[in-house]
Structures are given as C-alpha cells and as structure tokens.
Design an enzyme around this catalytic site. Structure first.
Site, short mmCIF file in Angstrom:
data_model
loop_
_atom_site.label_atom_id
_atom_site.label_comp_id
_atom_site.label_asym_id
_atom_site.label_seq_id
_atom_site.Cartn_x
_atom_site.Cartn_y
_atom_site.Cartn_z
N LYS A 34 -14.99 -14.94 7.06
CA LYS A 34 -16.40 -14.78 7.44
C LYS A 34 -17.36 -14.58 6.28
O LYS A 34 -17.16 -13.73 5.44
CB LYS A 34 -16.53 -13.58 8.37
N GLY A 50 -12.24 -4.40 1.59
CA GLY A 50 -13.61 -3.98 1.90
C GLY A 50 -14.14 -2.99 0.87
O GLY A 50 -15.30 -3.07 0.44
N ARG A 57 0.82 -1.21 0.00
CA ARG A 57 0.00 0.00 0.00
C ARG A 57 0.85 1.27 0.00
O ARG A 57 0.41 2.29 -0.55
CB ARG A 57 -0.93 0.00 1.21
N GLY A 94 -6.58 -6.25 0.67
CA GLY A 94 -5.43 -6.33 1.57
C GLY A 94 -4.89 -7.74 1.70
O GLY A 94 -3.75 -8.01 1.34
C1 3PG Z 1 -8.22 -1.90 5.24
O1 3PG Z 1 -7.20 -2.32 5.74
O2 3PG Z 1 -9.12 -2.65 4.83
C2 3PG Z 1 -8.37 -0.42 5.03
O3 3PG Z 1 -7.19 0.25 5.31
C3 3PG Z 1 -9.51 0.08 5.88
O4 3PG Z 1 -9.24 -0.20 7.22
P1 3PG Z 1 -10.44 -0.48 8.21
O5 3PG Z 1 -11.08 -1.77 7.76
O6 3PG Z 1 -9.82 -0.59 9.58
O7 3PG Z 1 -11.39 0.69 8.11
MG MG Z 2 -10.26 -4.20 6.10
#
Ligand code: 3PG
Ligand code: MG
Length: 395
Positions: free
Chosen positions: A199, A376, A34, A352
């Site tokens: 999940k 996400g 990232r 990620g």
């Molecule tokens: C992630 O790692 O999915 C993003 O950086 C968002 O982080 P978060 O899920 O803690 O909001």
């Molecule tokens: Mg996340």
C-alpha cells in the site's frame, strides 16, 4: 537515556517489553528473527541476576483472550534460544502473571500472555491505558524498553508503563536507533531508498520526507501500480489505490523539481489471477493487459534496479518487490536483495516483511549492514516522527 548497564538489577524483577510478534502457521513459528533479536538483552539481564518478566504482543487480537494468538509457542522458542527453562503466565497482568513474577528466582525468565488480550493495552483512552499500566507495574521493579517494532505505538506497555517504573532502553532499541540516525543524519551518498509492499497509503509520510533526504527512490511491490497509473499507464487488474493518485502525482512533480530520481519498473510479471498456478508472463509496465495483474517486477526491471543501486553508498529497503511467498513472483525481491549485497553500500533492511523475505529466500543476514526488526517503526523514524516508546524512555 539510561541503558540496562545503569540499573542495579541483581535480585530485582525487570519487565522487558519486547517485540515477539512473529509469523505463525498454526502454532509453528515460521520466522523467529524477532525472538532471536530479543535474546541478548534478556540474556544480559538474566546473567546479572535479574528476575526477568518478558511481555509482548502477538498479532492483533481484539482486547480479549484468543488462543490463536497465545504467546505460549513463542515462550517455548525463547527458552530454546536462551538455553534455559522459561516460565509462562496464562494471563497478562492477572493472578497467573503476579504469581509467576513473584515466584521467579534470580536469573530466571518468564513470559506473560499476549498484552493485546487486555483492552487497556491499545486503548485510545489515557485513563484506560493507565489503569492497565498500573497493573503491569505491579509485576516488576524496573522497566526495559526493547520492543523496537512497537515503539511507534502509543500503547500501555510501550508508553504508559515506563512513566510508572524506573526504566532503561534495551540494547536492541539502542542499536536500531543508532542505525536509523545515520540515515536521517548524514548518509554516505548516493543514498538510495527502495520501497515496496502493498500500500502507498502506508508510506505517504515517509515518501514525503524522503523527497528531502534521498537521492534516488526505487519503487516496486503492489504500491507501484498507483505510481504507474499516475504516470498515465493502464495497470490492468493490478492493485490500485485510486484515492492516492493525486498525492502520488504531486510526489512525482516534487521529485522532479528537487532532483530526486524516481525509478519505476519498466516491466512487471503479469498474471491472470492472484495465484502461483495462474498463467503469467512479463509485460511492459506501460502495456499491462486489461485482464492481468502485476505480481512482481519484471526481468528488465530487476536489471534496472540493480544498476540504480550499483553506485549507491547507502541503501534503505522496506517492502518486498512482489508476492515473494509465491515462487513465480519471488524473483524481483530475490534480485533486489542480491543487488543490495552487490552494491557494497551500507545496507539497511527495514522491517518485518522485508526481513522475513530476506531470510525466507535464503540470504545470509549478516551480509547486510543492518536488518531492522521494525517495519512501521523504522518508517516512522525516517518520517521524523516522535516515537512514543522512545520518548517515554528519554526522561
Ligand atoms: C509489527 O509487526 O509491525 C510490530 O510488531 C507492531 O505490530 P502492529 O503493527 O500490530 O502494532
Ligand atoms: Mg506492522
């Protein structure tokens, strides 16, 4: 949407909201993907004489400073990648951040401390987020939204701040959205989607939507046991979300009616406990021993999944097939990544964990069509949701 090319940034302070949420082992960065993905936008601004203030979150601290989540090691890595000194403010929008931002010369870059050290960043209360965004706005003349992995969060730095400063979309967010748009628009078919991770409850919305767009859905990872159980199989001591069984049964019915093929593993690697050293071996998916837990898809499933991807022309993959961090349970994820490459399809790796898995297993990133920095965020995009961090840049 304005891009950074539309801003007159020379001599101006530009706040770049990046996603620098990287995995750490102590203060060692274990995957800097990232940070590398954030470099082009920051570098482009710097070369045009901007004074760049970079802000990001790291982990999920509880709205107060916590040294375990400091961005300091991330700022150091960013400096190495940019090949220049990168300043660091020890707070996010306080005295240190204001002084650091004010001291920047043209072309210089500084990182401010973790946005989530401030309760206003993630607050559900509009006024509290707004108050924090007001303080962030004092740090800069322009705002650039480039933290793709966080665009699904209605947070102060993602959503409220661009309403307070002239803004533009960064190159990373632009590139990510362009790829996802091809998946929701008119993907070359067959369009196969592979979902893994632990999940089901995190993936409900996207599965719902994919039943209307994908031709084939392959399921692995911890979430698969809720599917196997819904088909009537015993899953031993594997991960199970019993409260999702009805929903999953409904998905299986709907998939059949709509002609979407759901592919589940036919065997798994079953272990006595959640450990790399535990006795383990393959078990048929409909006969997992009561005292064993499935921690990866099995050898027959690796072949089945590869076969189901071989004729695909578009593949989206989110979520590892097993506990890839432990060698005995990494083979499913490795085989799947290889199957994506062998398919010759346009391949998008979302997120990620799957992106980190691809790199940790030693694959050449550039061999994939696109490796997203947002798990996400890309799922919510595919779900058809409005993403606060994109909506805010739109006006
Ligand atoms: C992630 O790692 O999915 C993003 O950086 C968002 O982080 P978060 O899920 O803690 O909001
Ligand atoms: Mg996340």
């Amino acid at each position: 949407m304005r891009t950074i090319d539309d801003l007159e940034v020379s001599g101006k302070r530009v706040f770049v909201r990046a996603d620098l949420n990287v995995p750490l082992d102590g203060d060692r960065i274990t995957d800097d993907g990232r940070i590398r993905a954030s470099v082009p936008t920051i570098d482009a601004l710097r070369r045009r004489g901007a004074r760049v203030v970079v802000a990001a979150h790291l982990g999920r601290p509880k709205g107060a400073p916590d040294p375990a989540y400091s961005l300091r090691p991330v700022a150091a890595r960013l400096g190495e990648l940019l090949g220049t000194e990168v300043g660091f403010a020890t707070d996010t929008a306080g005295e240190s951040a204001r002084a650091t931002s004010a001291a920047l010369a043209d072309g210089e870059v500084a990182v401010v401390e973790n946005l989530r050290f401030e309760p206003g960043e993630t607050s559900k209360d509009d006024a509290e987020r707004g108050e924090f965004a007001d303080r962030l706005a004092q740090l800069a003349d322009f705002y650039v939204g480039d933290g793709f992995g966080a665009v699904h969060r209605k947070h102060a730095s993602v959503f409220d701040l661009p309403h307070r400063l002239p803004h533009a979309v960064g190159g990373l967010v632009l590139a990510e959205v362009e790829v996802l748009r091809t998946l929701t628009g008119d993907p070359a078919r067959p369009y196969a989607v592979v979902l893994g991770g632990s999940k089901v409850s995190d993936k409900l919305g996207v599965i719902d939507n994919l039943l209307g767009t994908a031709d084939r859905l392959l399921i692995g990872g911890g979430m698969v046991f809720t599917f196997l159980k819904a088909r009537g199989y015993e899953v031993g001591s594997s991960l199970l979300e019993a409260d999702q069984l009805d929903t999953v049964r409904e998905y299986l019915d709907r998939a059949e009616k709509q002609g979407v093929e759901i592919v589940l593993p036919v065997d798994v690697v079953a272990a006595e406990s959640f450990s790399a050293d535990a006795p383990h071996g393959p078990a048929d998916a409909d006969a997992i021993p009561a005292d064993r837990m499935g921690l990866d898809i099995g050898p027959k499933s690796r072949e089945l999944f590869a076969a189901k991807l071989s004729d695909a022309r578009t593949v989206f993959w989110n979520g590892p097939m097993g506990v890839f961090e432990m060698e005995p349970y990494s083979h499913g994820t490795r085989a799947l990544a290889q199957a994506l490459l062998d398919s010759g399809a346009f391949t998008v790796v979302g997120g990620g964990d799957s992106a980190a898995a691809v790199r940790a297993l030693g694959f050449d990133e550039s061999a994939f069509g696109h490796i997203s920095t947002g798990g996400g965020a890309s799922l919510e995009y595919l779900e058809g949701k409005t993403l606060p961090g994109i909506e805010a840049l739109d006006d």
